[in-house]
Design a protein around this motif. Structure first.
Motif, PDB file in Angstrom:
ATOM      1  N   LEU A 106       0.800  -1.217   0.000  1.00  0.00           N
ATOM      2  CA  LEU A 106       0.000   0.000   0.000  1.00  0.00           C
ATOM      3  C   LEU A 106       0.830   1.263   0.000  1.00  0.00           C
ATOM      4  CD1 LEU A 106      -2.900  -1.031   2.300  1.00  0.00           C
ATOM      5  CD2 LEU A 106      -3.095  -0.177  -0.013  1.00  0.00           C
ATOM      6  N   LEU A 107       2.083   1.166   0.387  1.00  0.00           N
ATOM      7  CA  LEU A 107       2.961   2.320   0.342  1.00  0.00           C
ATOM      8  C   LEU A 107       4.304   1.879  -0.199  1.00  0.00           C
ATOM      9  CD1 LEU A 107       2.175   4.111   3.711  1.00  0.00           C
ATOM     10  CD2 LEU A 107       1.423   4.760   1.449  1.00  0.00           C
ATOM     11  N   ASP A 108       4.958   2.786  -0.932  1.00  0.00           N
ATOM     12  CA  ASP A 108       6.237   2.450  -1.535  1.00  0.00           C
ATOM     13  C   ASP A 108       7.224   2.002  -0.470  1.00  0.00           C
ATOM     14  OD1 ASP A 108       6.005   5.260  -3.788  1.00  0.00           O
ATOM     15  OD2 ASP A 108       5.225   3.226  -3.977  1.00  0.00           O
ATOM     16  N   GLN A 109       7.964   0.937  -0.784  1.00  0.00           N
ATOM     17  CA  GLN A 109       9.022   0.526   0.109  1.00  0.00           C
ATOM     18  C   GLN A 109      10.238   1.409  -0.105  1.00  0.00           C
ATOM     19  OE1 GLN A 109       8.707  -1.828   2.521  1.00  0.00           O
ATOM     20  NE2 GLN A 109       6.568  -1.682   1.936  1.00  0.00           N
ATOM     21  N   PRO A 110      11.006   1.665   0.943  1.00  0.00           N
ATOM     22  CA  PRO A 110      12.089   2.625   0.828  1.00  0.00           C
ATOM     23  C   PRO A 110      13.248   2.137  -0.021  1.00  0.00           C
ATOM     24  CG  PRO A 110      12.018   1.652   3.020  1.00  0.00           C
ATOM     25  CD  PRO A 110      10.816   1.146   2.297  1.00  0.00           C
ATOM     26  N   GLY A 111      14.013   3.098  -0.535  1.00  0.00           N
ATOM     27  CA  GLY A 111      15.208   2.797  -1.307  1.00  0.00           C
ATOM     28  C   GLY A 111      16.408   3.010  -0.411  1.00  0.00           C
ATOM     29  N   THR A 112      16.836   4.250  -0.236  1.00  0.00           N
ATOM     30  CA  THR A 112      17.873   4.521   0.750  1.00  0.00           C
ATOM     31  C   THR A 112      17.290   4.535   2.152  1.00  0.00           C
ATOM     32  OG1 THR A 112      17.575   6.862   0.298  1.00  0.00           O
ATOM     33  CG2 THR A 112      19.401   5.786  -0.784  1.00  0.00           C
ATOM     34  N   ALA A 113      15.958   4.478   2.258  1.00  0.00           N
ATOM     35  CA  ALA A 113      15.332   4.215   3.546  1.00  0.00           C
ATOM     36  C   ALA A 113      15.276   2.707   3.711  1.00  0.00           C
ATOM     37  CB  ALA A 113      13.919   4.806   3.581  1.00  0.00           C
ATOM     38  N   ARG A 114      15.842   2.198   4.810  1.00  0.00           N
ATOM     39  CA  ARG A 114      15.935   0.750   4.981  1.00  0.00           C
ATOM     40  C   ARG A 114      14.985   0.315   6.090  1.00  0.00           C
ATOM     41  NH1 ARG A 114      21.285   2.361   4.429  1.00  0.00           N
ATOM     42  NH2 ARG A 114      21.619   2.278   6.684  1.00  0.00           N
ATOM     43  N   GLN A 120      -4.498   3.033  -6.070  1.00  0.00           N
ATOM     44  CA  GLN A 120      -5.390   1.961  -6.525  1.00  0.00           C
ATOM     45  C   GLN A 120      -5.556   0.894  -5.453  1.00  0.00           C
ATOM     46  OE1 GLN A 120      -3.373   0.958 -10.178  1.00  0.00           O
ATOM     47  NE2 GLN A 120      -4.658   2.332 -11.398  1.00  0.00           N
ATOM     48  N   ALA A 121      -4.469   0.570  -4.734  1.00  0.00           N
ATOM     49  CA  ALA A 121      -4.567  -0.410  -3.659  1.00  0.00           C
ATOM     50  C   ALA A 121      -5.440   0.107  -2.519  1.00  0.00           C
ATOM     51  CB  ALA A 121      -3.169  -0.758  -3.148  1.00  0.00           C
ATOM     52  N   ALA A 140     -14.918   3.644   3.170  1.00  0.00           N
ATOM     53  CA  ALA A 140     -14.305   4.934   3.456  1.00  0.00           C
ATOM     54  C   ALA A 140     -14.383   5.854   2.238  1.00  0.00           C
ATOM     55  CB  ALA A 140     -12.847   4.752   3.874  1.00  0.00           C
ATOM     56  N   HIS A 141     -14.635   7.136   2.496  1.00  0.00           N
ATOM     57  CA  HIS A 141     -14.613   8.147   1.440  1.00  0.00           C
ATOM     58  C   HIS A 141     -13.166   8.376   1.022  1.00  0.00           C
ATOM     59  CE1 HIS A 141     -15.760  11.674  -0.849  1.00  0.00           C
ATOM     60  NE2 HIS A 141     -14.818  12.370  -0.220  1.00  0.00           N
ATOM     61  N   LEU A 142     -12.937   8.597  -0.274  1.00  0.00           N
ATOM     62  CA  LEU A 142     -11.577   8.719  -0.798  1.00  0.00           C
ATOM     63  C   LEU A 142     -11.312  10.095  -1.389  1.00  0.00           C
ATOM     64  CD1 LEU A 142     -11.128   5.308  -2.656  1.00  0.00           C
ATOM     65  CD2 LEU A 142     -10.250   5.945  -0.401  1.00  0.00           C
ATOM     66  N   VAL A 143     -10.146  10.631  -1.083  1.00  0.00           N
ATOM     67  CA  VAL A 143      -9.585  11.791  -1.767  1.00  0.00           C
ATOM     68  C   VAL A 143      -8.187  11.375  -2.187  1.00  0.00           C
ATOM     69  CG1 VAL A 143      -8.952  14.221  -1.622  1.00  0.00           C
ATOM     70  CG2 VAL A 143     -10.898  13.371  -0.309  1.00  0.00           C
ATOM     71  N   LEU A 144      -7.965  11.224  -3.488  1.00  0.00           N
ATOM     72  CA  LEU A 144      -6.705  10.680  -3.993  1.00  0.00           C
ATOM     73  C   LEU A 144      -6.091  11.625  -5.014  1.00  0.00           C
ATOM     74  CD1 LEU A 144      -7.862   6.999  -4.719  1.00  0.00           C
ATOM     75  CD2 LEU A 144      -6.774   7.860  -2.624  1.00  0.00           C
ATOM     76  N   GLU A 145      -4.869  12.065  -4.763  1.00  0.00           N
ATOM     77  CA  GLU A 145      -4.088  12.713  -5.810  1.00  0.00           C
ATOM     78  C   GLU A 145      -2.878  11.832  -6.071  1.00  0.00           C
ATOM     79  OE1 GLU A 145      -0.898  15.728  -6.139  1.00  0.00           O
ATOM     80  OE2 GLU A 145      -2.598  17.107  -6.238  1.00  0.00           O
ATOM     81  N   ASN A 146      -2.887  11.175  -7.215  1.00  0.00           N
ATOM     82  CA  ASN A 146      -1.885  10.168  -7.520  1.00  0.00           C
ATOM     83  C   ASN A 146      -0.991  10.595  -8.690  1.00  0.00           C
ATOM     84  OD1 ASN A 146      -4.316   7.640  -6.610  1.00  0.00           O
ATOM     85  ND2 ASN A 146      -2.859   8.715  -5.330  1.00  0.00           N
ATOM     86  N   GLY A 147      -0.406   9.653  -9.370  1.00  0.00           N
ATOM     87  CA  GLY A 147       0.602   9.977 -10.372  1.00  0.00           C
ATOM     88  C   GLY A 147       0.072  10.793 -11.533  1.00  0.00           C
ATOM     89  N   GLY A 148       1.001  11.411 -12.240  1.00  0.00           N
ATOM     90  CA  GLY A 148       0.668  12.173 -13.435  1.00  0.00           C
ATOM     91  C   GLY A 148       1.668  11.912 -14.536  1.00  0.00           C
ATOM     92  N   ASN A 149       1.276  12.235 -15.748  1.00  0.00           N
ATOM     93  CA  ASN A 149       2.169  12.155 -16.909  1.00  0.00           C
ATOM     94  C   ASN A 149       1.921  13.418 -17.734  1.00  0.00           C
ATOM     95  OD1 ASN A 149       2.448  10.319 -19.963  1.00  0.00           O
ATOM     96  ND2 ASN A 149       4.133  10.823 -18.589  1.00  0.00           N
ATOM     97  N   ASP A 150       2.198  14.557 -17.103  1.00  0.00           N
ATOM     98  CA  ASP A 150       1.750  15.846 -17.613  1.00  0.00           C
ATOM     99  C   ASP A 150       2.451  16.242 -18.905  1.00  0.00           C
ATOM    100  OD1 ASP A 150       0.385  15.729 -15.270  1.00  0.00           O
ATOM    101  OD2 ASP A 150       1.171  17.582 -14.429  1.00  0.00           O
TER     102      ASP A 150
END
Length: 473
Positions: A3-11, A230-231, A241-251
């Motif tokens: 549900l959330l990105d796993q870290p890169g330099t965050a371990r 999406q997840a 639950a009510h949703l407010v989502l601002e997700n990725g873009g390809n502007d």
């Protein structure tokens, strides 16, 4: 899918005693920032239970009193602005000036909602002359605010401020890429509030999953990746639950034949390279008219080299950099050409240069997906209509920019672009409070402005008729 990105330099790690922690390193040089606790299901359940316990009293608090407490939150943040900004720079690599600007924006946002909250109202309804009909706004209850790393202070202020001032209690889950910033905000902002009104839980994807699965969470406000959004939406189908989502873009950025190509290149560079391309509404793909393409591309290369000479900030971590470079490399393997940048520099940290890529295929990820790095992929088009047709062909619907002197092309682009925000002759800017509603894979609901107060409330229709009273003897 997490549900959330796993870290890169965050371990992330599981400790021998069964607890979980996240360790963050500075993307500028790889030095350690610190380690925080990663909340497990029991921690999340405790935070939600506290929010539930506080909910009734907080909802009954007069809106003006809630607004006054938001002003107190703003005061607390302003007093520690330098500390918060410096920590943000260490944790995410955000340039110091941008980090301080994000804190200042957050202070202003909290004050804005402090004033707007008591003024928030719904509508009177026209019924019979002897009756009263109206709609009444009510808080949704417990709001889960899941915020990103690329602008962690300002975004959190907006979502949390709007939720609190309308009478909701909040459980805040900051990105695992900036948990120290999130924890510090929680410390500052919860100080003037009653217990349980605002609780912060730090953690990785498992923490986020536990939060959005809770049946006691009535609304979820998330700013982050499309996959995560999406997840979350899939979980909300079960909880309601009510949703407010601002997700990725390809502007998209469209460059018309009648504009100054050097000016247009400056706009493209600003849109693609600001904050190292790590802005939700960054320019992700460029369509330039053939009549000005040669001058435009030459000027864009010069702009990229200037940005590199001035010193590009690092990406948030090496995992993000690896994905950006993968997209560039895949495009080159398919026949695209890198005119400047496009190479991982030697040394520590997560740096990536401002990059210009031409001859990119429409099927390349560099043109189809969100890159979130300092890359400007360019396609030359035969006409404005051709460029507009290509810009429209995307599953995302966050924003787009049009550079043109033609009123006809302006109005046609505004009509046809399936995005929440259309910007004409400026890649950034706009009036404050200009809330937008993303479309398609970019999310749903209004994430900013006065409209966010509507998202954080439900409406109850009330009808009061004239009673028939008992006759007195």
């Amino acid at each position: 899918m997490t549900l959330l990105d796993q870290p890169g330099t965050a371990r992330a790690s599981d400790d021998p005693d069964g607890s979980r922690t996240i360790t963050i390193v500075d993307p500028q040089d790889g030095s350690p920032v610190g380690t925080v606790h990663s909340a497990d299901e029991a921690d999340v359940a405790g935070a939600v239970e506290a929010a539930v316990r506080a909910s009734e009293a907080w909802a009954a608090t007069p809106p003006a009193a809630r607004g006054a407490l938001l002003h107190a939150m703003a005061d607390g943040l302003a007093a520690r602005a330098d500390e918060v900004a410096a920590l943000n720079t260490r944790e995410t690599g955000k340039p110091a000036g941008d980090a301080r600007g994000g804190v200042d924006a957050a202070v202003g946002t909290l004050r804005q909602y402090a004033e707007l909250g008591p003024l928030h109202r719904t509508h009177s309804l026209r019924g019979a002359d002897v009756a009263v009909d109206y709609t009444r706004p009510e808080p949704r209850g417990v709001v889960a605010a899941i915020t990103p790393w690329n602008d962690p202070v300002a975004v959190a202020a907006g979502l949390i401020g709007a939720a609190l001032v309308t009478g909701n209690t909040v459980v805040h889950k900051p990105s695992e890429r900036c948990p120290h910033v999130g924890a510090l905000l929680g410390e500052i902002w919860s100080a003037p509030l009653p217990d349980g009104v605002l609780t912060t839980v730090t953690g990785d994807g498992r923490t986020g999953a536990a939060l959005v699965r809770s049946a006691a969470v009535h609304a979820i406000a998330h700013v982050g990746s499309t996959a995560t959004g999406q997840a979350i939406a899939a979980e909300a189908l079960h909880t309601g639950a009510h949703l407010v989502l601002e997700n990725g873009g390809n502007d998209a950025l469209l460059v018309d034949a009648d504009v100054d190509p050097v000016w247009a290149a400056g706009q493209a560079a600003l849109g693609a390279y600001a904050n190292s391309g790590q802005i939700c509404t960054s320019v992700e793909r460029v369509y330039v008219h053939a009549d000005v393409a040669e001058e435009f591309v030459a000027a864009l290369v010069a702009e990229a080299e200037r940005w590199n000479a001035d010193g590009m900030a690092p990406l948030v971590d090496t995992r993000m950099r690896a994905e950006v470079h993968r997209q560039v490399s895949a495009a080159v393997a398919g026949g695209a050409r890198v005119l400047t940048g496009g190479k991982i520099p030697a040394g520590s940290g997560a740096h990536y240069p401002a990059t210009v890529v031409v001859d990119v295929a429409s099927t390349d990820d560099l043109m189809r997906e969100e890159t979130f790095g300092p890359v400007a992929p360019v396609q030359v088009v035969a006409s404005f209509e051709d460029g507009l047709n290509r810009a429209v062909a995307s599953r995302y619907g966050l924003a787009a920019t049009v550079l043109t002197g033609s009123l006809e092309h302006t109005t046609e682009a505004i009509r046809r672009l399936p995005v929440g925000t259309v910007k004409v002759n400026a890649v950034f800017g706009g009036a404050p409070g200009g809330a937008a509603e993303p479309r398609g894979a970019s999310g749903r609901g209004f994430g900013y402005g006065p409209e966010l107060l509507d998202e954080m409330t439900t409406r109850k229709v009330v009808h009061i008729g004239r009673p028939v009273l008992r006759a007195r003897g």
